[in-house]
Design an enzyme around this catalytic site. Structure first.
Site, PDB file in Angstrom:
ATOM      1  N   SER A 119      26.221  68.327   3.583  1.00 20.09           N
ATOM      2  CA  SER A 119      27.517  67.980   4.161  1.00 20.09           C
ATOM      3  C   SER A 119      28.364  69.187   4.447  1.00 20.09           C
ATOM      4  CB  SER A 119      28.309  67.143   3.155  1.00 20.09           C
ATOM      5  OG  SER A 119      27.712  65.919   2.947  1.00 20.09           O
ATOM      6  N   HIS A 140      22.734  66.848  10.068  1.00 19.72           N
ATOM      7  CA  HIS A 140      23.706  66.155   9.227  1.00 19.72           C
ATOM      8  C   HIS A 140      23.977  64.735   9.752  1.00 19.72           C
ATOM      9  CE1 HIS A 140      28.083  66.087   7.527  1.00 19.72           C
ATOM     10  NE2 HIS A 140      27.260  65.425   6.749  1.00 19.72           N
ATOM     11  N   GLU A 152      25.256  65.704  13.327  1.00 18.67           N
ATOM     12  CA  GLU A 152      25.814  67.044  13.550  1.00 18.67           C
ATOM     13  C   GLU A 152      24.657  68.026  13.349  1.00 18.67           C
ATOM     14  OE1 GLU A 152      28.813  67.959  10.569  1.00 18.67           O
ATOM     15  OE2 GLU A 152      30.249  68.566  12.065  1.00 18.67           O
ATOM     16  N   ASN A 190      33.242  67.484   7.984  1.00 22.11           N
ATOM     17  CA  ASN A 190      33.896  67.477   6.675  1.00 22.11           C
ATOM     18  C   ASN A 190      35.051  68.467   6.555  1.00 22.11           C
ATOM     19  OD1 ASN A 190      32.744  65.327   5.208  1.00 22.11           O
ATOM     20  ND2 ASN A 190      30.809  66.447   5.304  1.00 22.11           N
TER      21      ASN A 190
END
Ligand SMILES: CC(=O)CC(=O)SCCNC(=O)CCNC(=O)[C@H](O)C(C)(C)COP(=O)(O)OP(=O)(O)OC[C@H]1O[C@@H](n2cnc3c(N)ncnc32)[C@H](O)[C@@H]1OP(=O)(O)O
Ligand SMILES: NC(=O)C1=CN([C@@H]2O[C@H](COP(=O)(O)OP(=O)(O)OC[C@H]3O[C@@H](n4cnc5c(N)ncnc54)[C@H](OP(=O)(O)O)[C@@H]3O)[C@@H](O)[C@H]2O)C=CC1
Length: 283
Positions: A119, A140, A152, A190
């Site tokens: 992450s 991701h 991602e 994130n």
């Protein structure tokens, strides 16, 4: 290189979801975790998701059985000795991931791509422990994997264009929309999401509002599908804390300091939905 067989490491909420979408895309999947009961839990989740698809008429019983037959749960990573790709989805911890990448580098054949579903952790640092940093990449997925469209994709410093293209194509084959971002702490997803969740936790910590009120504000006021505290429980509070630590250390900026209440909950073992208690309780 055609990717036909993939090793997925970690049969938790992300690993199980990744194994499911990979098998649905026609790949042979080796699903690896430390203990047989974690594997059983992962397979049970996949079976439940596929049964829901059958109930809703999106899949036949035969298609469900075919997807399940393509997933081989195992505690022995060596079963993936002939895979063309590995996707690591173990706990968000640099030392754990480095150890797994060292092992994968030994087990997987020359030329195989090693991807991580991290992450927030630096892809370049993970790649550096292998003998093939040019074949290491971030892939991701978002939670819940079978539902969310985004992947991602993050290149490490040495990742080749060919590897990027293979992972971009594979993401599309899995029914996802790939977006390329650079290797910075938390990437884009994130770096933007987690400070919002952390701030929502501060609102509870400082007595600004109850968890229910914070969530209602963000759901009804900003049209978010889940309030930030429900989402934090869903992601896992241990993962949320690990990501905030990566942002805090990676940028050295106090705006990313994790809320003390988040630390306290993680220390208490209140990790959210997966342990039955977080900001809310789950039966
Ligand atoms: C931390 C990171 O590194 C990155 C991240 O992943 S951050 C987290 C990103 N994810 C999010 O932000 C999720 C936000 N929440 C949502 O989008 C929605 O609440 C949700 C899709 C999870 C659920 O949607 P909902 O409309 O509230 O509920 P619901 O009607 O029950 O579910 C919608 C569909 O998703 C499916 N679904 C819900 N949860 C699921 C799960 N855990 N696994 C598989 N499928 C699931 C449901 O089966 C349903 O599909 P059908 O009705 O077509 O069968
Ligand atoms: N939760 C989320 O919303 C998202 C998480 N991610 C990332 O995905 C990864 C996994 O997260 P998530 O699925 O939520 O976590 P979970 O805690 O649900 O699952 C992690 C799994 O990996 C296992 N594991 C730990 N170490 C090893 C190892 N050495 N070898 C094999 N398996 C191992 C764990 O076993 P044990 O229980 O024994 O530790 C557990 O079963 C993390 O990097 C996370 O940051 C990415 C996108 C979204």
């Amino acid at each position: 290189m055609e990717i036909r067989k993939v090793l997925v490491i970690g049969a938790g909420q992300m690993g199980a979801g990744i194994a499911q979408v990979a098998a649905q895309a026609g790949l042979e999947v080796v699903l690896n975790d430390l203990k047989p009961d974690f594997l059983e839990r992962g397979i049970a989740t996949i079976t439940k998701n596929l049964s829901r698809d059958v109930e809703k008429g999106r899949k036949t019983e035969e298609e469900k059985a075919a997807v399940l037959s393509r997933i081989k749960p195992t505690t022995n990573m060596g079963d993936a000795h002939d895979a063309q790709l590995a996707i690591e989805a173990a706990t968000e911890n640099m030392e754990i991931k480095k150890n797994i990448f060292r092992q994968m580098d030994e087990v997987l054949p020359e030329g195989a791509i090693l991807a991580t579903n991290t992450s927030s952790l630096p892809i370049t640092e993970i790649a550096a422990v292998t003998s093939r940093p040019e074949l290491v990449i971030g892939m991701h997925f978002m939670n819940p994997v079978p539902v969310m469209k985004l992947v991602e994709i993050i290149r490490g410093l040495a990742t080749t264009d060919e590897v990027y293209k293979s992972i971009e194509d594979l993401s599309k084959q899995m029914g996802k929309v790939p977006v390329e971002v650079n290797d910075f702490p938390g990437f884009v997803s994130n770096r933007v999401l987690m400070p919002m969740i952390n701030e929502a936790i501060y609102c509870v910590f400082e007595g600004v509002a109850t968890p229910e009120a914070v969530d209602e504000v963000m759901k009804l006021g900003m049209n978010h599908p889940m309030g930030p505290l429900t989402l934090a429980d869903f992601i896992g509070l241990d993962t949320c804390l690990a990501i905030m630590e990566v942002l805090y250390e990676g940028f050295g900026d106090s705006k990313y300091r994790p809320c003390p209440l988040l630390r306290k909950y993680v220390k208490a073992g209140w990790l959210g939905k997966k342990t039955g208690r977080g900001f809310y309780t789950y039966s």
